[in-house]
Structure formats: structure tokens, C-alpha cells
Design a protein around this motif. Structure first.
Motif, PDB file in Angstrom:
ATOM      1  N   LEU A  69       0.816  -1.206   0.000  1.00 40.69           N
ATOM      2  CA  LEU A  69       0.000   0.000   0.000  1.00 40.69           C
ATOM      3  C   LEU A  69       0.847   1.252   0.000  1.00 40.69           C
ATOM      4  O   LEU A  69       1.902   1.296   0.648  1.00 40.69           O
ATOM      5  N   THR A  70       0.364   2.269  -0.689  1.00 37.39           N
ATOM      6  CA  THR A  70       0.847   3.635  -0.493  1.00 37.39           C
ATOM      7  C   THR A  70      -0.394   4.496  -0.311  1.00 37.39           C
ATOM      8  O   THR A  70      -1.500   4.111  -0.709  1.00 37.39           O
ATOM      9  N   CYS A  71      -0.222   5.667   0.300  1.00 37.04           N
ATOM     10  CA  CYS A  71      -1.393   6.486   0.590  1.00 37.04           C
ATOM     11  C   CYS A  71      -1.026   7.961   0.662  1.00 37.04           C
ATOM     12  O   CYS A  71       0.008   8.329   1.213  1.00 37.04           O
ATOM     13  N   SER A  72      -1.893   8.769   0.078  1.00 37.91           N
ATOM     14  CA  SER A  72      -1.752  10.225   0.182  1.00 37.91           C
ATOM     15  C   SER A  72      -3.082  10.885  -0.158  1.00 37.91           C
ATOM     16  O   SER A  72      -3.884  10.330  -0.917  1.00 37.91           O
ATOM     17  N   ASN A  73      -3.316  12.040   0.434  1.00 40.39           N
ATOM     18  CA  ASN A  73      -4.530  12.835   0.187  1.00 40.39           C
ATOM     19  C   ASN A  73      -5.818  12.037   0.361  1.00 40.39           C
ATOM     20  O   ASN A  73      -6.788  12.241  -0.369  1.00 40.39           O
ATOM     21  N   GLY A  74      -5.840  11.091   1.304  1.00 41.02           N
ATOM     22  CA  GLY A  74      -7.041  10.316   1.571  1.00 41.02           C
ATOM     23  C   GLY A  74      -7.234   9.098   0.681  1.00 41.02           C
ATOM     24  O   GLY A  74      -8.184   8.348   0.848  1.00 41.02           O
ATOM     25  N   PHE A  75      -6.329   8.868  -0.281  1.00 42.12           N
ATOM     26  CA  PHE A  75      -6.453   7.754  -1.222  1.00 42.12           C
ATOM     27  C   PHE A  75      -5.393   6.686  -0.976  1.00 42.12           C
ATOM     28  O   PHE A  75      -4.251   7.003  -0.629  1.00 42.12           O
ATOM     29  N   ILE A  76      -5.779   5.434  -1.178  1.00 39.48           N
ATOM     30  CA  ILE A  76      -4.879   4.286  -1.087  1.00 39.48           C
ATOM     31  C   ILE A  76      -4.757   3.679  -2.481  1.00 39.48           C
ATOM     32  O   ILE A  76      -5.759   3.524  -3.180  1.00 39.48           O
ATOM     33  N   VAL A  77      -3.553   3.336  -2.869  1.00 38.19           N
ATOM     34  CA  VAL A  77      -3.323   2.560  -4.090  1.00 38.19           C
ATOM     35  C   VAL A  77      -2.331   1.464  -3.744  1.00 38.19           C
ATOM     36  O   VAL A  77      -1.543   1.589  -2.800  1.00 38.19           O
ATOM     37  N   GLY A  78      -2.378   0.385  -4.494  1.00 31.98           N
ATOM     38  CA  GLY A  78      -1.437  -0.687  -4.222  1.00 31.98           C
ATOM     39  C   GLY A  78      -1.710  -1.925  -5.039  1.00 31.98           C
ATOM     40  O   GLY A  78      -2.420  -1.893  -6.046  1.00 31.98           O
ATOM     41  N   ARG A  79      -1.144  -3.007  -4.553  1.00 31.66           N
ATOM     42  CA  ARG A  79      -1.258  -4.303  -5.213  1.00 31.66           C
ATOM     43  C   ARG A  79      -1.531  -5.386  -4.187  1.00 31.66           C
ATOM     44  O   ARG A  79      -1.031  -5.334  -3.068  1.00 31.66           O
ATOM     45  N   TYR A  80      -2.318  -6.367  -4.625  1.00 33.99           N
ATOM     46  CA  TYR A  80      -2.640  -7.530  -3.809  1.00 33.99           C
ATOM     47  C   TYR A  80      -2.001  -8.746  -4.467  1.00 33.99           C
ATOM     48  O   TYR A  80      -2.124  -8.949  -5.673  1.00 33.99           O
ATOM     49  N   PHE A  81      -1.297  -9.543  -3.670  1.00 32.99           N
ATOM     50  CA  PHE A  81      -0.669 -10.783  -4.127  1.00 32.99           C
ATOM     51  C   PHE A  81      -1.289 -11.918  -3.323  1.00 32.99           C
ATOM     52  O   PHE A  81      -1.169 -11.940  -2.096  1.00 32.99           O
ATOM     53  N   SER A  82      -1.949 -12.852  -3.995  1.00 32.92           N
ATOM     54  CA  SER A  82      -2.593 -13.956  -3.276  1.00 32.92           C
ATOM     55  C   SER A  82      -1.533 -14.875  -2.680  1.00 32.92           C
ATOM     56  O   SER A  82      -0.347 -14.730  -2.954  1.00 32.92           O
ATOM     57  N   GLY A  83      -1.956 -15.848  -1.892  1.00 39.76           N
ATOM     58  CA  GLY A  83      -1.032 -16.818  -1.304  1.00 39.76           C
ATOM     59  C   GLY A  83      -0.272 -17.619  -2.349  1.00 39.76           C
ATOM     60  O   GLY A  83       0.774 -18.184  -2.065  1.00 39.76           O
TER      61      GLY A  83
END
Length: 167
Positions: A69-83
Motif C-alpha cells: 500500500l501507499t497512501c496520500s490525500n485520503g487515497f490508497i493505491v497498491g497491489r494484492y498478491f494472493s497466497g
């Protein structure tokens, strides 16, 4: 002559035993030089301006799924990696609020579509909270799958995940 043959035989036997051992040692050393999947996720440092929510970074849940995750100005963006680390990643996006300097309330959505598997016809929405002293993101999630209308009751699953900080 008999002595020379015995010496050659001893050298051949020693080489036959030693070379495979040396090869195994070399190969095992090479494996340690390659970073693990978790180490690879941590290679890119999070910039200070990408951590306004105070929880940016890599997190791992109880099933060995990861989020970055990264976050700024109230927004989160990122990536999900399953098991399954070979499954690639899925983009995630969301929002966060900071009710005080020790707590982050957050939510994000994953639409399961990537280059490897294409469109999985499902989404998951996560809602969670992070208390700074606990170093854990506690979430509940709803996952919705595509089903025919007469099976509407099958479309949504609810559960929870707890994510601990990796880096």
C-alpha cells in the motif's frame, strides 16, 4: 604398475564423490543469493509523501497473501498478491481516514483481473482499522462472485483477515 592403477582408482572414486557434493554446495549457495518473494516486495522503499496514512508498506495476512500500500490525500493505491505467488498481482484502490494520530480507518477494493488469469468475475471490498500500537490491520471483507440470478444467495461471501507489517 598395480600401484599406479590403485592411485588412479582412488582419485576417480574421490572425484566421483567430491564433485557432486561441491555442485550441491554451489547450487545451494546460489539459491541464497536470490531474494525471496517477500524480500522482493520490500526492495522498493515507500517515500514519505506516499505514507500520509502512516501504514504504507508491505503487509501479510494469515494465509500468506500480501498487500503493498501507499497512501496520500485520503487515497490508497497498491497491489494484492494472493497466497499463490505465481498468480501475479491484482491492483487495489481505496480510501483512508485518520481520526487521530494513532489510528487509521481504511477500505479498499480489488477487482480480480490480471494478465495471467484475465477476468475472474469477482471483486472483494475490504474494510479495516489499524491501531498504531498493535502493528496490525484488522479487516472484514465481502467477496462477490458472478452467479445466475436464481442463485443470488451464492454471490457474496464475508470473512476477515488480519495483516501484519512486513516492511
Amino acid at each position: 604398475m598395480d600401484c599406479v592403477i590403485r592411485i588412479i582408482a582412488v582419485v576417480v572414486v574421490a572425484a566421483t564423490i567430491t564433485v557432486p557434493i561441491l555442485l550441491r554446495m554451489t547450487n545451494s549457495d546460489e539459491k541464497h543469493d536470490q531474494p525471496t518473494f517477500e524480500e522482493q516486495l520490500c526492495l522498493d522503499a515507500v517515500l514519505e509523501e506516499e505514507n500520509e496514512c502512516k501504514i504504507a508498506g508491505v503487509w501479510k495476512n494469515q494465509y500468506s497473501s500480501y498487500i503493498r500500500l501507499t497512501c496520500s490525500n485520503g487515497f490508497i493505491v497498491g497491489r494484492y498478491f494472493s497466497g499463490d505467488v505465481n498468480a501475479g498481482f491484482y491492483e487495489l484502490a481505496g480510501r483512508y481516514q485518520l481520526p487521530d494520530d494513532q489510528t487509521c480507518i481504511l477500505g479498499w477494493i480489488i477487482a480480480y483481473e490480471n494478465e495471467l488469469y484475465g477476468n475472474s468475475n469477482s471483486t472483494t471490498s475490504f474494510s479495516g482499522i489499524h491501531y498504531q500500537e498493535e502493528e496490525m490491520i484488522r479487516t472484514h471483507w465481502l467477496q462477490t462472485h458472478n452467479h445466475p440470478r436464481d442463485s443470488l444467495w451464492k454471490t457474496t461471501t464475508i470473512n476477515h483477515d488480519d495483516y501484519t507489517k512486513v516492511c
